[in-house]
Design a protein around this motif. Structure first.
Motif, PDB file in Angstrom:
ATOM      1  N   PRO A 164     -44.476   1.523  10.921  1.00  0.00           N
ATOM      2  CA  PRO A 164     -44.806   2.413  10.519  1.00  0.00           C
ATOM      3  C   PRO A 164     -43.654   2.383   9.340  1.00  0.00           C
ATOM      4  CG  PRO A 164     -44.612   2.059  13.255  1.00  0.00           C
ATOM      5  CD  PRO A 164     -43.753   1.077  12.604  1.00  0.00           C
ATOM      6  N   LEU A 165     -44.339   3.302   8.558  1.00  0.00           N
ATOM      7  CA  LEU A 165     -43.555   3.305   7.321  1.00  0.00           C
ATOM      8  C   LEU A 165     -42.078   3.779   7.763  1.00  0.00           C
ATOM      9  CD1 LEU A 165     -46.058   5.237   5.035  1.00  0.00           C
ATOM     10  CD2 LEU A 165     -45.449   2.991   5.112  1.00  0.00           C
ATOM     11  N   ALA A 166     -41.383   4.506   6.724  1.00  0.00           N
ATOM     12  CA  ALA A 166     -40.413   4.467   6.961  1.00  0.00           C
ATOM     13  C   ALA A 166     -38.891   4.537   5.376  1.00  0.00           C
ATOM     14  CB  ALA A 166     -38.726   3.669   7.977  1.00  0.00           C
ATOM     15  N   GLY A 167     -38.131   5.111   5.951  1.00  0.00           N
ATOM     16  CA  GLY A 167     -36.977   5.817   4.647  1.00  0.00           C
ATOM     17  C   GLY A 167     -37.894   6.498   3.280  1.00  0.00           C
ATOM     18  N   LYS A 168     -37.535   6.208   2.167  1.00  0.00           N
ATOM     19  CA  LYS A 168     -37.863   6.688   1.212  1.00  0.00           C
ATOM     20  C   LYS A 168     -39.484   6.558   0.784  1.00  0.00           C
ATOM     21  CE  LYS A 168     -33.302   6.914  -1.535  1.00  0.00           C
ATOM     22  NZ  LYS A 168     -33.655   8.255  -1.974  1.00  0.00           N
ATOM     23  N   GLU A 169     -40.037   5.143   1.694  1.00  0.00           N
ATOM     24  CA  GLU A 169     -41.473   4.686   1.439  1.00  0.00           C
ATOM     25  C   GLU A 169     -42.497   6.310   2.547  1.00  0.00           C
ATOM     26  OE1 GLU A 169     -43.659   1.149   1.469  1.00  0.00           O
ATOM     27  OE2 GLU A 169     -42.796   1.263   2.963  1.00  0.00           O
ATOM     28  N   ARG A 170     -41.767   6.379   3.433  1.00  0.00           N
ATOM     29  CA  ARG A 170     -42.001   7.253   4.371  1.00  0.00           C
ATOM     30  C   ARG A 170     -41.973   8.483   3.669  1.00  0.00           C
ATOM     31  NH1 ARG A 170     -41.441  10.650   8.618  1.00  0.00           N
ATOM     32  NH2 ARG A 170     -43.468   9.969  10.411  1.00  0.00           N
ATOM     33  N   GLU A 171     -41.065   8.916   3.321  1.00  0.00           N
ATOM     34  CA  GLU A 171     -40.630  10.474   2.439  1.00  0.00           C
ATOM     35  C   GLU A 171     -41.816  10.658   1.228  1.00  0.00           C
ATOM     36  OE1 GLU A 171     -37.053  10.447   1.544  1.00  0.00           O
ATOM     37  OE2 GLU A 171     -36.069  10.743   3.318  1.00  0.00           O
ATOM     38  N   ARG A 172     -42.218   9.796   0.393  1.00  0.00           N
ATOM     39  CA  ARG A 172     -42.983   9.679  -0.790  1.00  0.00           C
ATOM     40  C   ARG A 172     -44.557  10.336  -0.057  1.00  0.00           C
ATOM     41  NH1 ARG A 172     -46.668   6.663  -3.188  1.00  0.00           N
ATOM     42  NH2 ARG A 172     -46.301   5.063  -1.674  1.00  0.00           N
ATOM     43  N   VAL A 173     -45.254   9.098   1.508  1.00  0.00           N
ATOM     44  CA  VAL A 173     -46.348   9.134   1.460  1.00  0.00           C
ATOM     45  C   VAL A 173     -46.759  10.877   1.811  1.00  0.00           C
ATOM     46  CG1 VAL A 173     -47.785   8.331   3.160  1.00  0.00           C
ATOM     47  CG2 VAL A 173     -46.447   6.691   1.768  1.00  0.00           C
ATOM     48  N   LEU A 174     -44.940  10.783   2.897  1.00  0.00           N
ATOM     49  CA  LEU A 174     -45.133  11.925   3.455  1.00  0.00           C
ATOM     50  C   LEU A 174     -45.851  13.930   2.722  1.00  0.00           C
ATOM     51  CD1 LEU A 174     -45.230  13.334   6.733  1.00  0.00           C
ATOM     52  CD2 LEU A 174     -43.133  13.871   6.209  1.00  0.00           C
ATOM     53  N   ALA A 175     -44.936  13.724   1.814  1.00  0.00           N
ATOM     54  CA  ALA A 175     -44.807  14.353   0.898  1.00  0.00           C
ATOM     55  C   ALA A 175     -46.579  15.100  -0.023  1.00  0.00           C
ATOM     56  CB  ALA A 175     -43.707  14.347  -0.279  1.00  0.00           C
ATOM     57  N   ILE A 176     -46.937  13.481  -0.303  1.00  0.00           N
ATOM     58  CA  ILE A 176     -48.469  13.797  -0.839  1.00  0.00           C
ATOM     59  C   ILE A 176     -49.274  13.860   0.432  1.00  0.00           C
ATOM     60  CG2 ILE A 176     -50.953  11.625  -1.646  1.00  0.00           C
ATOM     61  CD1 ILE A 176     -48.636  11.009  -2.446  1.00  0.00           C
ATOM     62  N   ILE A 177     -49.641  13.929   1.690  1.00  0.00           N
ATOM     63  CA  ILE A 177     -50.318  14.456   2.765  1.00  0.00           C
ATOM     64  C   ILE A 177     -49.945  16.247   3.252  1.00  0.00           C
ATOM     65  CG2 ILE A 177     -50.145  13.984   5.324  1.00  0.00           C
ATOM     66  CD1 ILE A 177     -49.779  10.641   5.157  1.00  0.00           C
ATOM     67  N   GLU A 178     -48.248  16.016   3.364  1.00  0.00           N
ATOM     68  CA  GLU A 178     -47.990  17.310   3.013  1.00  0.00           C
ATOM     69  C   GLU A 178     -48.593  18.697   1.939  1.00  0.00           C
ATOM     70  OE1 GLU A 178     -44.201  17.765   3.663  1.00  0.00           O
ATOM     71  OE2 GLU A 178     -44.161  16.719   5.733  1.00  0.00           O
ATOM     72  N   GLU A 179     -48.207  17.651   0.547  1.00  0.00           N
ATOM     73  CA  GLU A 179     -49.370  18.793  -0.648  1.00  0.00           C
ATOM     74  C   GLU A 179     -50.611  18.898   0.107  1.00  0.00           C
ATOM     75  OE1 GLU A 179     -49.938  20.474  -3.728  1.00  0.00           O
ATOM     76  OE2 GLU A 179     -47.996  20.777  -2.824  1.00  0.00           O
ATOM     77  N   GLY A 180     -51.262  17.331   0.385  1.00  0.00           N
ATOM     78  CA  GLY A 180     -52.495  17.773   0.363  1.00  0.00           C
ATOM     79  C   GLY A 180     -53.428  18.948   1.701  1.00  0.00           C
ATOM     80  N   LEU A 181     -52.492  18.874   2.342  1.00  0.00           N
ATOM     81  CA  LEU A 181     -52.417  19.784   3.815  1.00  0.00           C
ATOM     82  C   LEU A 181     -52.336  21.162   3.425  1.00  0.00           C
ATOM     83  CD1 LEU A 181     -51.059  17.640   6.995  1.00  0.00           C
ATOM     84  CD2 LEU A 181     -53.424  17.965   5.900  1.00  0.00           C
ATOM     85  N   ARG A 182     -51.601  21.787   2.745  1.00  0.00           N
ATOM     86  CA  ARG A 182     -51.163  22.748   1.875  1.00  0.00           C
ATOM     87  C   ARG A 182     -52.054  23.018   1.298  1.00  0.00           C
ATOM     88  NH1 ARG A 182     -49.175  25.764  -2.496  1.00  0.00           N
ATOM     89  NH2 ARG A 182     -49.274  23.305  -3.660  1.00  0.00           N
ATOM     90  N   THR A 183     -52.610  22.245   0.302  1.00  0.00           N
ATOM     91  CA  THR A 183     -53.726  22.505  -1.033  1.00  0.00           C
ATOM     92  C   THR A 183     -55.173  22.687  -0.632  1.00  0.00           C
ATOM     93  OG1 THR A 183     -53.278  21.087  -1.840  1.00  0.00           O
ATOM     94  CG2 THR A 183     -52.186  22.609  -2.166  1.00  0.00           C
ATOM     95  N   ARG A 184     -55.295  21.673   1.170  1.00  0.00           N
ATOM     96  CA  ARG A 184     -56.798  21.764   1.327  1.00  0.00           C
ATOM     97  C   ARG A 184     -57.651  22.302   1.324  1.00  0.00           C
ATOM     98  NH1 ARG A 184     -57.126  19.415   7.865  1.00  0.00           N
ATOM     99  NH2 ARG A 184     -59.117  17.832   7.288  1.00  0.00           N
ATOM    100  N   PRO A 185     -58.971  22.401   0.609  1.00  0.00           N
ATOM    101  CA  PRO A 185     -59.440  23.058   0.111  1.00  0.00           C
ATOM    102  C   PRO A 185     -60.407  23.408   1.668  1.00  0.00           C
ATOM    103  CG  PRO A 185     -60.898  21.230  -0.331  1.00  0.00           C
ATOM    104  CD  PRO A 185     -58.769  20.975  -0.261  1.00  0.00           C
ATOM    105  N   THR A 186     -61.644  24.751   0.865  1.00  0.00           N
ATOM    106  CA  THR A 186     -62.497  25.371   2.236  1.00  0.00           C
ATOM    107  C   THR A 186     -63.596  25.078   1.414  1.00  0.00           C
ATOM    108  OG1 THR A 186     -60.832  27.522   2.283  1.00  0.00           O
ATOM    109  CG2 THR A 186     -63.137  27.552   2.765  1.00  0.00           C
ATOM    110  N   LEU A 187     -64.422  24.507   2.354  1.00  0.00           N
ATOM    111  CA  LEU A 187     -65.677  23.774   2.182  1.00  0.00           C
ATOM    112  C   LEU A 187     -66.383  24.574   2.149  1.00  0.00           C
ATOM    113  CD1 LEU A 187     -65.185  20.419   4.134  1.00  0.00           C
ATOM    114  CD2 LEU A 187     -64.267  20.323   2.180  1.00  0.00           C
TER     115      LEU A 187
END
Length: 304
Positions: free
Chosen positions: A275-298
Motif C-alpha cells: 500500500p502507498l505510504a509517506g508523501k506518496e500516499r499523502e499526494r494521492v489522498l489529497a487528490i482523492i479528497e479534493e475529488g470527493l469534496r467537489t464531486r458533481p451532482t449527476l
C-alpha cells in the motif's frame, strides 16, 4: 449471451483480505456497485486485477463469482496474459468452462514476439475457443504493438471482435475505423483519453477509476453517446485529476485507495506490491479528497 463490445467495462481490482486471501465479500460489494451504475461488462484479471499474482484457482473463483453476481445482465470477461500459446489456450478453455462470456487477450508475455509470431499466437487461441475476443493493444506497457497490418491478417477470425486501444495515440481510433469500418469494435483503455476516444468514435471504455467512481464514468459515456457533450465535459474536467491516477506504475495502489474512500474497496494488495505510504500516499489522498469534496451532482443518465 451475445457479447456486444460497447459501453463502460471496468477492469476491476481483485480484493484481498489482510491474510492475502480473496476477499469475496468486498469483491461482491464492488461488483454490485458497478452493475448498479450501469456498466456493460466486467473484466477480470487485468493489470488492475493483479493478474500476474493470481493462481489459476483464484481466477476461476473470480469468474464463477462474477457470473453469479451478473446473473446474465452483463458479460463476464477474463484477461489472458500468458507466456506460451499452450498456456493461453488452456486458460481460455478453463475460462469457458467456468462460464466466462468473453476474453481480453494480450500478446505473449516476457518474450517480445515479432509480428508473425504474435499473429500466430492470436490465431491459435482464436481457433481453439468459441469465446469472443478483444485484443489488448498496449505497446507502452507490454512492448508489442498490434499494428493495423496485423489486424488485417486477423480479420478471418470472426471471434476476434474488438480492440482495446491503449497506444496513447488518439489518432489510432480513427485509423482503425478508417481501415476496418465496423469490423472491429474499439474500446479505449486509457482513462485520461476516455472522453477524447469516445468523441473520436470509440464504442466503449475499459476504465480504471470506474472501480471507485462507477456512476461518474458511466454518466460520461452515456452523455457523450447522447450528444450531450457540455454536460459530459463538465464531469470529465472534474474527473481528470483522479483519472491521472490510472496512468502510473502504482495505479493498483492508487485506485484501491480511492475505492476505500468511496466505500467499495480496501487497500490490500498482493506482495511485492505494498500500500502507498509517506508523501506518496499523502499526494494521492489529497487528490482523492479534493475529488470527493467537489464531486458533481449527476443528471439522470440512466434514462438516456
Amino acid at each position: 449471451m451475445s457479447l456486444v463490445w460497447k459501453g463502460v467495462m471496468p477492469a476491476v481490482t481483485t480484493k484481498f483480505t489482510q491474510n492475502d486471501e480473496l476477499d469475496l465479500d468486498m469483491f461482491q460489494t464492488n461488483i454490485k456497485a458497478q452493475l448498479d451504475a450501469g456498466v456493460e461488462g466486467i473484466i477480470l484479471g487485468g493489470t488492475l486485477g493483479e493478474a500476474s499474482t493470481l493462481s489459476p484457482k483464484e481466477k476461476s473463483i473470480l469468474v464463477k463469482e462474477t457470473v453469479i453476481l451478473a446473473n446474465g445482465s452483463v458479460p463476464t470477461i477474463i484477461n489472458i496474459a500468458e507466456q506460451t500459446t499452450k498456456g493461453a489456450i488452456d486458460t481460455a478453455h478453463i475460462a469457458e468452462k467456468d462460464g466466462a462470456q468473453g476474453l481480453m487477450l494480450l500478446p505473449p508475455m516476457r518474450y517480445k514476439a515479432d509480428s508473425r509470431e504474435t499473429i500466430t499466437y492470436f490465431s491459435e487461441i482464436a481457433k481453439n475457443t468459441s469465446l469472443p475476443i478483444m485484443l489488448y493493444n498496449n505497446p507502452i506497457d507490454y512492448g508489442i504493438e498490434i499494428t493495423l497490418d496485423m489486424l488485417d491478417e486477423l480479420t478471418p477470425h470472426n471471434n476476434i471482435q474488438a480492440v482495446k486501444e491503449s497506444t496513447r495515440d488518439i489518432s489510432n481510433v480513427t485509423r482503425i475505423r478508417n481501415r476496418f469500418g465496423s469490423r472491429y469494435s474499439i474500446l479505449t483503455g486509457v482513462d485520461t483519453l476516455g472522453m477524447e476516444s469516445l468523441l473520436m468514435g470509440a464504442d466503449g471504455w475499459v476504465a480504471g477509476l470506474v472501480c471507485a467512481f462507477p456512476r461518474e464514468t458511466v454518466a460520461i459515456y452515456k452523455l457523450i453517446k447522447a450528444n450531450r457533450i457540455e454536460e459530459a465535459l463538465k464531469i470529465y474536467r472534474w474527473f481528470l485529476p483522479l483519472l491521472e491516477l490510472d496512468v502510473s506504475t502504482k495505479l493498483v495502489q492508487n485506485i484501491k485507495l480511492a475505492e476505500v474512500h468511496t466505500g467499495i474497496g480496501t487497500e490490500n494488495v498482493r506482495a511485492p506490491r505494498l500500500p502507498l505510504a509517506g508523501k506518496e500516499r499523502e499526494r494521492v489522498l489529497a487528490i482523492i479528497e479534493e475529488g470527493l469534496r467537489t464531486r458533481p451532482t449527476l443528471p439522470n443518465y440512466k434514462s438516456i
